[in-house]
Design a protein around this motif. Structure first.
Motif, PDB file in Angstrom:
ATOM      1  N   ILE A 107      11.860 -15.248  -4.035  1.00 26.54           N
ATOM      2  CA  ILE A 107      13.253 -16.059  -3.323  1.00 26.54           C
ATOM      3  C   ILE A 107      14.073 -16.712  -4.732  1.00 26.54           C
ATOM      4  O   ILE A 107      15.341 -16.819  -4.378  1.00 26.54           O
ATOM      5  N   SER A 108      13.350 -17.251  -5.664  1.00 24.83           N
ATOM      6  CA  SER A 108      14.185 -17.766  -6.895  1.00 24.83           C
ATOM      7  C   SER A 108      14.809 -16.786  -7.438  1.00 24.83           C
ATOM      8  O   SER A 108      16.165 -17.222  -8.073  1.00 24.83           O
ATOM      9  N   ILE A 109      14.516 -15.736  -7.784  1.00 19.37           N
ATOM     10  CA  ILE A 109      15.112 -14.684  -8.340  1.00 19.37           C
ATOM     11  C   ILE A 109      16.468 -14.412  -7.519  1.00 19.37           C
ATOM     12  O   ILE A 109      17.744 -14.171  -8.074  1.00 19.37           O
ATOM     13  N   CYS A 110      16.323 -14.380  -6.022  1.00 23.81           N
ATOM     14  CA  CYS A 110      17.566 -13.916  -5.552  1.00 23.81           C
ATOM     15  C   CYS A 110      18.498 -14.998  -5.147  1.00 23.81           C
ATOM     16  O   CYS A 110      19.818 -14.661  -4.840  1.00 23.81           O
ATOM     17  N   VAL A 111      18.203 -16.123  -5.042  1.00 22.63           N
ATOM     18  CA  VAL A 111      19.074 -17.285  -4.874  1.00 22.63           C
ATOM     19  C   VAL A 111      19.856 -17.513  -5.864  1.00 22.63           C
ATOM     20  O   VAL A 111      19.354 -17.954  -7.018  1.00 22.63           O
TER      21      VAL A 111
ATOM     22  N   THR B 269      13.770 -18.684 -13.451  1.00 24.34           N
ATOM     23  CA  THR B 269      12.803 -18.612 -12.679  1.00 24.34           C
ATOM     24  C   THR B 269      11.333 -18.752 -13.669  1.00 24.34           C
ATOM     25  O   THR B 269      10.427 -19.471 -12.882  1.00 24.34           O
ATOM     26  N   ILE B 270      11.123 -18.058 -14.421  1.00 17.63           N
ATOM     27  CA  ILE B 270       9.952 -18.138 -15.362  1.00 17.63           C
ATOM     28  C   ILE B 270       9.923 -19.567 -15.677  1.00 17.63           C
ATOM     29  O   ILE B 270       8.774 -20.142 -15.815  1.00 17.63           O
ATOM     30  N   MET B 271      10.843 -20.082 -16.414  1.00 14.74           N
ATOM     31  CA  MET B 271      10.962 -21.541 -16.519  1.00 14.74           C
ATOM     32  C   MET B 271      10.562 -22.462 -15.519  1.00 14.74           C
ATOM     33  O   MET B 271       9.748 -23.452 -16.052  1.00 14.74           O
ATOM     34  N   THR B 272      11.290 -22.542 -14.490  1.00 17.85           N
ATOM     35  CA  THR B 272      10.607 -23.371 -13.335  1.00 17.85           C
ATOM     36  C   THR B 272       9.177 -23.073 -12.745  1.00 17.85           C
ATOM     37  O   THR B 272       8.358 -24.185 -12.684  1.00 17.85           O
ATOM     38  N   LEU B 273       8.587 -21.742 -12.825  1.00 20.90           N
ATOM     39  CA  LEU B 273       7.152 -21.493 -12.655  1.00 20.90           C
ATOM     40  C   LEU B 273       6.424 -22.220 -13.635  1.00 20.90           C
ATOM     41  O   LEU B 273       5.499 -23.058 -13.140  1.00 20.90           O
ATOM     42  N   THR B 274       6.778 -21.973 -14.950  1.00 19.04           N
ATOM     43  CA  THR B 274       5.941 -22.519 -16.172  1.00 19.04           C
ATOM     44  C   THR B 274       6.141 -23.998 -15.992  1.00 19.04           C
ATOM     45  O   THR B 274       5.055 -24.627 -16.469  1.00 19.04           O
TER      46      THR B 274
ATOM     47  N   SER C  28      20.775 -25.228 -17.675  1.00 22.14           N
ATOM     48  CA  SER C  28      20.949 -24.620 -19.200  1.00 22.14           C
ATOM     49  C   SER C  28      19.995 -23.840 -19.376  1.00 22.14           C
ATOM     50  O   SER C  28      19.889 -23.136 -20.938  1.00 22.14           O
ATOM     51  N   VAL C  29      18.961 -23.215 -18.875  1.00 20.80           N
ATOM     52  CA  VAL C  29      17.957 -22.519 -19.289  1.00 20.80           C
ATOM     53  C   VAL C  29      18.512 -21.067 -19.539  1.00 20.80           C
ATOM     54  O   VAL C  29      18.973 -20.469 -18.648  1.00 20.80           O
ATOM     55  N   THR C  30      18.110 -20.452 -20.752  1.00 16.91           N
ATOM     56  CA  THR C  30      18.672 -18.965 -21.007  1.00 16.91           C
ATOM     57  C   THR C  30      17.526 -18.379 -21.632  1.00 16.91           C
ATOM     58  O   THR C  30      16.366 -18.967 -21.756  1.00 16.91           O
TER      59      THR C  30
ATOM     60  N   CYS D 268      -0.589 -24.702 -10.003  1.00 12.38           N
ATOM     61  CA  CYS D 268      -0.241 -23.719  -9.004  1.00 12.38           C
ATOM     62  C   CYS D 268       0.672 -24.425  -7.981  1.00 12.38           C
ATOM     63  O   CYS D 268       2.087 -23.946  -7.637  1.00 12.38           O
ATOM     64  N   VAL D 269       0.103 -25.406  -7.346  1.00 13.52           N
ATOM     65  CA  VAL D 269       1.094 -26.362  -6.142  1.00 13.52           C
ATOM     66  C   VAL D 269       2.490 -26.847  -6.937  1.00 13.52           C
ATOM     67  O   VAL D 269       3.523 -26.545  -6.477  1.00 13.52           O
ATOM     68  N   GLY D 270       2.238 -27.392  -8.243  1.00 15.24           N
ATOM     69  CA  GLY D 270       3.278 -27.701  -9.117  1.00 15.24           C
ATOM     70  C   GLY D 270       4.252 -26.601  -9.068  1.00 15.24           C
ATOM     71  O   GLY D 270       5.531 -26.851  -9.111  1.00 15.24           O
ATOM     72  N   SER D 271       3.929 -25.282  -9.648  1.00 15.45           N
ATOM     73  CA  SER D 271       5.008 -24.314  -9.649  1.00 15.45           C
ATOM     74  C   SER D 271       5.762 -23.902  -8.301  1.00 15.45           C
ATOM     75  O   SER D 271       6.749 -23.656  -8.543  1.00 15.45           O
ATOM     76  N   ILE D 272       5.077 -23.924  -7.161  1.00 17.11           N
ATOM     77  CA  ILE D 272       5.616 -23.792  -5.940  1.00 17.11           C
ATOM     78  C   ILE D 272       6.807 -24.827  -5.603  1.00 17.11           C
ATOM     79  O   ILE D 272       7.827 -24.592  -5.399  1.00 17.11           O
ATOM     80  N   ILE D 273       6.221 -26.141  -5.940  1.00 19.44           N
ATOM     81  CA  ILE D 273       7.245 -27.106  -5.544  1.00 19.44           C
ATOM     82  C   ILE D 273       8.470 -27.116  -6.555  1.00 19.44           C
ATOM     83  O   ILE D 273       9.514 -27.077  -6.005  1.00 19.44           O
ATOM     84  N   MET D 274       8.196 -26.700  -7.672  1.00 21.01           N
ATOM     85  CA  MET D 274       9.322 -26.835  -8.639  1.00 21.01           C
ATOM     86  C   MET D 274      10.403 -25.469  -8.274  1.00 21.01           C
ATOM     87  O   MET D 274      11.607 -25.871  -8.206  1.00 21.01           O
ATOM     88  N   MET D 275       9.676 -24.255  -8.144  1.00 18.14           N
ATOM     89  CA  MET D 275      10.561 -23.328  -7.630  1.00 18.14           C
ATOM     90  C   MET D 275      11.248 -23.449  -6.283  1.00 18.14           C
ATOM     91  O   MET D 275      12.635 -23.021  -6.302  1.00 18.14           O
ATOM     92  N   LEU D 276      10.803 -24.236  -5.377  1.00 20.29           N
ATOM     93  CA  LEU D 276      11.400 -24.376  -4.162  1.00 20.29           C
ATOM     94  C   LEU D 276      12.720 -25.321  -4.518  1.00 20.29           C
ATOM     95  O   LEU D 276      13.621 -25.344  -3.714  1.00 20.29           O
ATOM     96  N   ALA D 277      12.266 -26.372  -4.983  1.00 17.11           N
ATOM     97  CA  ALA D 277      13.138 -27.623  -5.385  1.00 17.11           C
ATOM     98  C   ALA D 277      14.531 -26.736  -6.011  1.00 17.11           C
ATOM     99  O   ALA D 277      15.576 -27.404  -5.824  1.00 17.11           O
ATOM    100  N   ASP D 278      14.122 -25.936  -7.020  1.00 17.23           N
ATOM    101  CA  ASP D 278      15.123 -25.353  -7.928  1.00 17.23           C
ATOM    102  C   ASP D 278      15.999 -24.571  -7.051  1.00 17.23           C
ATOM    103  O   ASP D 278      17.422 -24.467  -7.044  1.00 17.23           O
TER     104      ASP D 278
END
Length: 332
Positions: free
Chosen positions: A23-27, A62-67, A188-190, A285-295
């Motif tokens: 979802i994060s990649i598509c949005v 997306t990788i940065m938000t997950l990480t 600013s993530v590249t 893992c919970v932190g990753s999900i919250i972060m990606m959804l928030a982003d």
């Protein structure tokens, strides 16, 4: 929780991470479809703009938000375990405040150049932990409470210096940049920035995993830990240093991110109903999900991109309220 339920929980969390990742990649302002992703993976022909957006911006982001979510969730769990404090988070030993000070110094004296601000924030976070360690050494009291108090001292000092810098900052440019940085963003993530910070984050995570046994021994009484063969002071410094390395590397790129390090460990413990390193990984893992959804929400809710800390706070507060009521029912 028995073994079967534990496996189901991890299967569900992995599926949730994968779904959130897609979802994060598509949005975004430039939409990328599932067909575009399939063609990119298979190497089929696709328009150049979609290719650039995917590889240069969307995938690294997306990788940065997950990480970042994983790292902050794990760091929060480690801090809460070592300090035996359910309110512990990356702020507990001044990491966030030190990084914020480092960014503010760069903005005021060098200019709002993203690479310099990121580097200064990273150095500021590490220096804050060094200052905490030095303060503990000077007091000659290596107890957990001393680390917490030292963290409060350094965080308060950092905030005071930041307020002085804000007072003298140009309100039209520098002040706005400091305030925006303190609210966090993945805008600013590249791919190049990801290549710099990802190895540092992974190094810190790997070291924390290698010291997983010692982390939970430190949660015991110090005398008990020593009786079990743990060199308390040395191990605590090592674990805190590498955990801080993870946090500092993340916030140097994203700015300050609220609530993930605090709320993710609580959600993990609430779901698994246990306190061990398995829960620490689950919390990450919970932190990753919250972060990606928030982003994802930060990119879509408004015409301009919203600061990430606004969304992580709104997502985290309901869970924290539920946790408070849950603890109240346990006490009754």
């Amino acid at each position: 929780m028995n073994s079967k339920k534990l496996k189901i929980s991890f299967v569900l969390i992995v599926i949730s991470i994968f779904t959130s990742f897609v979802i994060s990649i598509c949005v975004g302002k430039y939409p990328i479809t599932l067909d575009d992703i399939k063609n990119l993976i298979l190497g089929n022909s696709i328009n150049e703009m979609s290719r650039k957006v995917f590889f240069t911006l969307r995938l690294p982001r997306t990788i940065m938000t997950l990480t970042a979510g994983f790292g902050l969730g794990m760091a929060g769990s480690v801090y809460q375990t070592i300090f035996r404090n359910p309110l512990a988070s990356p702020d507990i030993i001044g990491v966030s405040s030190g990084a914020n000070l480092g960014a503010a110094v760069a903005i005021i004296f060098v200019g709002n150049q993203i690479n310099l601000v990121a580097g200064s924030a990273f150095i500021g976070g590490l220096m804050a932990v060094y200052a905490v360690t030095l303060l503990v050494h000077v007091t000659q009291n290596n107890s957990t409470a001393t680390y917490v108090l030292a963290g409060i001292v350094i965080a308060s000092l950092s905030q005071s210096i930041i307020m002085v810098l804000k007072f003298f900052a140009d309100p039209e440019s520098e002040l706005a940049a400091i305030e925006f940085w303190s609210m966090g963003s993945f805008g600013s993530v590249t791919d190049l920035k990801l290549q710099v910070v990802l190895p540092i984050i992974l190094l810190g995570i790997i070291v924390v995993i290698l010291f997983r046994r010692q982390i939970f021994l430190l949660a015991l009484n110090e005398d008990e830990s020593r009786m079990l063969g743990v060199r308390v002071t040395l191990i605590r410094v090592i674990i805190l240093s590498f955990t801080t390395l993870v946090v500092a590397a993340i916030v140097s790129i994203t700015g300050l991110i609220a609530f993930i390090g605090l709320i993710a460990p609580h959600i993990g413990k609430l779901i698994l109903k246990r306190q061990n390193f398995t829960t620490c990984i689950f919390s990450a893992c919970v932190g990753s999900i919250i972060m990606m959804l928030a982003d994802c929400l930060a990119r879509t809710l408004y015409t301009a991109e919203l600061p990430i800390s606004i969304l992580t706070t709104f997502l985290g507060v309901p869970f924290l309220i539920y946790f408070m009521y849950h603890k109240k029912e346990e006490q009754i």
